[in-house]
Design a protein around this motif. Sequence first.
Motif, mmCIF file in Angstrom:
data_model
loop_
_atom_site.group_PDB
_atom_site.id
_atom_site.type_symbol
_atom_site.label_atom_id
_atom_site.label_comp_id
_atom_site.label_asym_id
_atom_site.label_seq_id
_atom_site.Cartn_x
_atom_site.Cartn_y
_atom_site.Cartn_z
ATOM 1 N N LEU A 207 5.476 2.112 12.230
ATOM 2 C CA LEU A 207 4.775 0.882 11.856
ATOM 3 C C LEU A 207 5.756 -0.270 11.644
ATOM 4 O O LEU A 207 5.486 -1.415 12.030
ATOM 5 N N ILE A 208 6.876 0.026 11.052
ATOM 6 C CA ILE A 208 7.898 -1.001 10.848
ATOM 7 C C ILE A 208 8.441 -1.469 12.198
ATOM 8 O O ILE A 208 8.653 -2.667 12.423
ATOM 9 N N ASP A 209 8.602 -0.548 13.123
ATOM 10 C CA ASP A 209 9.044 -0.928 14.461
ATOM 11 C C ASP A 209 8.034 -1.842 15.149
ATOM 12 O O ASP A 209 8.405 -2.694 15.965
ATOM 13 N N LEU A 210 6.760 -1.670 14.823
ATOM 14 C CA LEU A 210 5.714 -2.522 15.404
ATOM 15 C C LEU A 210 5.670 -3.911 14.777
ATOM 16 O O LEU A 210 4.985 -4.793 15.297
ATOM 17 N N GLY A 211 6.362 -4.096 13.647
ATOM 18 C CA GLY A 211 6.378 -5.418 13.030
ATOM 19 C C GLY A 211 5.937 -5.466 11.597
ATOM 20 O O GLY A 211 5.909 -6.549 10.993
ATOM 21 N N ALA A 212 5.575 -4.330 11.003
ATOM 22 C CA ALA A 212 5.197 -4.312 9.588
ATOM 23 C C ALA A 212 6.453 -4.406 8.717
ATOM 24 O O ALA A 212 7.548 -3.998 9.131
ATOM 25 N N ASP A 216 7.869 -5.449 -1.346
ATOM 26 C CA ASP A 216 8.619 -5.230 -2.586
ATOM 27 C C ASP A 216 7.696 -5.558 -3.761
ATOM 28 O O ASP A 216 7.283 -6.709 -3.922
ATOM 29 N N HIS A 217 7.346 -4.557 -4.565
ATOM 30 C CA HIS A 217 6.383 -4.773 -5.648
ATOM 31 C C HIS A 217 6.873 -4.110 -6.925
ATOM 32 O O HIS A 217 7.821 -3.325 -6.919
ATOM 33 N N ASP A 218 6.195 -4.445 -8.018
ATOM 34 C CA ASP A 218 6.549 -3.878 -9.325
ATOM 35 C C ASP A 218 5.385 -3.079 -9.905
ATOM 36 O O ASP A 218 5.159 -3.071 -11.103
ATOM 37 N N TRP A 219 4.642 -2.403 -9.053
ATOM 38 C CA TRP A 219 3.452 -1.659 -9.473
ATOM 39 C C TRP A 219 3.769 -0.206 -9.823
ATOM 40 O O TRP A 219 2.842 0.593 -10.023
ATOM 41 N N GLY A 220 5.027 0.158 -9.857
ATOM 42 C CA GLY A 220 5.389 1.522 -10.185
ATOM 43 C C GLY A 220 5.276 2.433 -8.976
ATOM 44 O O GLY A 220 4.953 2.006 -7.861
ATOM 45 N N PRO A 221 5.528 3.736 -9.165
ATOM 46 C CA PRO A 221 5.465 4.680 -8.051
ATOM 47 C C PRO A 221 4.032 4.846 -7.538
ATOM 48 O O PRO A 221 3.081 4.941 -8.318
ATOM 49 N N LEU A 222 3.897 4.858 -6.228
ATOM 50 C CA LEU A 222 2.597 5.019 -5.583
ATOM 51 C C LEU A 222 2.667 6.180 -4.605
ATOM 52 O O LEU A 222 3.737 6.493 -4.066
ATOM 53 N N ASP A 223 1.529 6.787 -4.338
ATOM 54 C CA ASP A 223 1.482 7.885 -3.382
ATOM 55 C C ASP A 223 1.242 7.375 -1.962
ATOM 56 O O ASP A 223 1.004 8.160 -1.049
ATOM 57 N N TRP A 224 1.266 6.081 -1.784
ATOM 58 C CA TRP A 224 1.108 5.457 -0.476
ATOM 59 C C TRP A 224 2.142 4.342 -0.367
ATOM 60 O O TRP A 224 2.835 4.026 -1.317
ATOM 61 N N THR A 225 2.215 3.730 0.814
ATOM 62 C CA THR A 225 3.181 2.657 1.040
ATOM 63 C C THR A 225 2.434 1.366 1.325
ATOM 64 O O THR A 225 1.524 1.335 2.166
ATOM 65 N N VAL A 226 2.823 0.314 0.617
ATOM 66 C CA VAL A 226 2.230 -1.006 0.820
ATOM 67 C C VAL A 226 3.123 -1.782 1.780
ATOM 68 O O VAL A 226 4.336 -1.890 1.575
ATOM 69 N N LEU A 227 2.509 -2.309 2.834
ATOM 70 C CA LEU A 227 3.245 -3.061 3.850
ATOM 71 C C LEU A 227 2.554 -4.407 4.088
ATOM 72 O O LEU A 227 1.426 -4.619 3.632
ATOM 73 N N VAL A 228 3.224 -5.259 4.834
ATOM 74 C CA VAL A 228 2.660 -6.539 5.244
ATOM 75 C C VAL A 228 2.686 -6.585 6.765
ATOM 76 O O VAL A 228 3.718 -6.287 7.391
ATOM 77 N N ASP A 229 1.564 -6.931 7.379
ATOM 78 C CA ASP A 229 1.484 -6.953 8.837
ATOM 79 C C ASP A 229 2.046 -8.275 9.382
ATOM 80 O O ASP A 229 2.393 -9.177 8.611
ATOM 81 N N PRO A 230 2.157 -8.431 10.695
ATOM 82 C CA PRO A 230 2.711 -9.667 11.256
ATOM 83 C C PRO A 230 1.839 -10.909 11.021
ATOM 84 O O PRO A 230 2.304 -12.025 11.257
ATOM 85 N N GLY A 231 0.612 -10.716 10.551
ATOM 86 C CA GLY A 231 -0.227 -11.847 10.191
ATOM 87 C C GLY A 231 -0.066 -12.274 8.747
ATOM 88 O O GLY A 231 -0.755 -13.166 8.276
ATOM 89 N N ASN A 232 0.850 -11.601 8.025
ATOM 90 C CA ASN A 232 1.149 -11.886 6.617
ATOM 91 C C ASN A 232 0.040 -11.398 5.687
ATOM 92 O O ASN A 232 -0.290 -12.040 4.694
ATOM 93 N N ASN A 233 -0.494 -10.219 5.991
ATOM 94 C CA ASN A 233 -1.517 -9.600 5.153
ATOM 95 C C ASN A 233 -1.100 -8.187 4.769
ATOM 96 O O ASN A 233 -0.628 -7.418 5.614
ATOM 97 N N GLU A 234 -1.319 -7.848 3.492
ATOM 98 C CA GLU A 234 -0.985 -6.515 3.011
ATOM 99 C C GLU A 234 -1.932 -5.467 3.602
ATOM 100 O O GLU A 234 -3.092 -5.738 3.877
ATOM 101 N N PHE A 235 -1.386 -4.267 3.769
ATOM 102 C CA PHE A 235 -2.204 -3.099 4.072
ATOM 103 C C PHE A 235 -1.458 -1.893 3.537
ATOM 104 O O PHE A 235 -0.280 -1.978 3.163
ATOM 105 N N CYS A 236 -2.144 -0.761 3.449
ATOM 106 C CA CYS A 236 -1.519 0.455 2.929
ATOM 107 C C CYS A 236 -1.522 1.545 3.981
ATOM 108 O O CYS A 236 -2.510 1.704 4.719
ATOM 109 N N LEU A 237 -0.428 2.300 4.018
ATOM 110 C CA LEU A 237 -0.379 3.532 4.805
ATOM 111 C C LEU A 237 -0.572 4.677 3.839
ATOM 112 O O LEU A 237 0.270 4.948 2.983
#
Length: 242
Positions: A207-212, A216-237
């Motif tokens: 996903l990072i290779d595709l442009g995600a 960087d957040h301060d929400w503590g440990p999560l069981d998923w990964t928060v990313l930002v797409d090339p349109g500047n919108n958050e999504f989760c894997l």
Amino acid sequence: MADDRMNLRLESLVIDARDPRLLGRFWSGLLEAPVEEESQQGMRLRYPGMDGFFVDFVPVPDREARPHRIHLDVFAGARRDEMVEQALAAGAAHVDIGQRDVPWVVLVDPEDYAFCVMPEREFYRDTGPIGGLPLDADDIPAATEFWLAASDWVPDDRYAHTLRHPSGAGPLLGFTEPVEPKRGKNPMHLDLRAPAGVDYEETLAALIDLGATPLDHDWGPLDWTVLVDPGNNEFCLLRPRS
């Protein structure tokens, strides 16, 4: 592009809520969407007539105010006025966002998310209760290409920069010009689910290779990964289901 697609399942639209049960029940009634899960972690609605797509309501203490970068176009068709009255009785309210003379009605739900109640539209006919999910994107072509490559949704050949589930059912996901510059975290976002049997870290790297970009957040440990797409919108894997 087709040979390079990751085909990750676009699993859900996630909505931040101060009271997930209250907001979830409002939308369950309006969309006629059954409750799939309900817990202290929130509420999940199963999208009617479509396997594997959900609307999730998760608890947050606060969020950005309107305007938001994604909203729901609720497809009412000939029942537009009836659905408006149903929504108002359930806690919605009229709102002026500068829409002027349009054939749809703009409301806000009990937590002040704006949504549109749409009249009859041919291209919404097979979508179910949510006709469209317009999503502001700072780079519309890049966002379209990213989600086409990353997710299992496919282009809707009738409209540029628009995707939908490969079954032909469910809402149209359309990338649109931003109403205003991005402000903070989007209180609505999309979730992708990593498939079973595939290495999660390799999926994340792809996903990072595709442009995600990892957020960087301060929400503590999560069981998923928060990313930002090339349109500047958050999504989760999300991790594969065990």
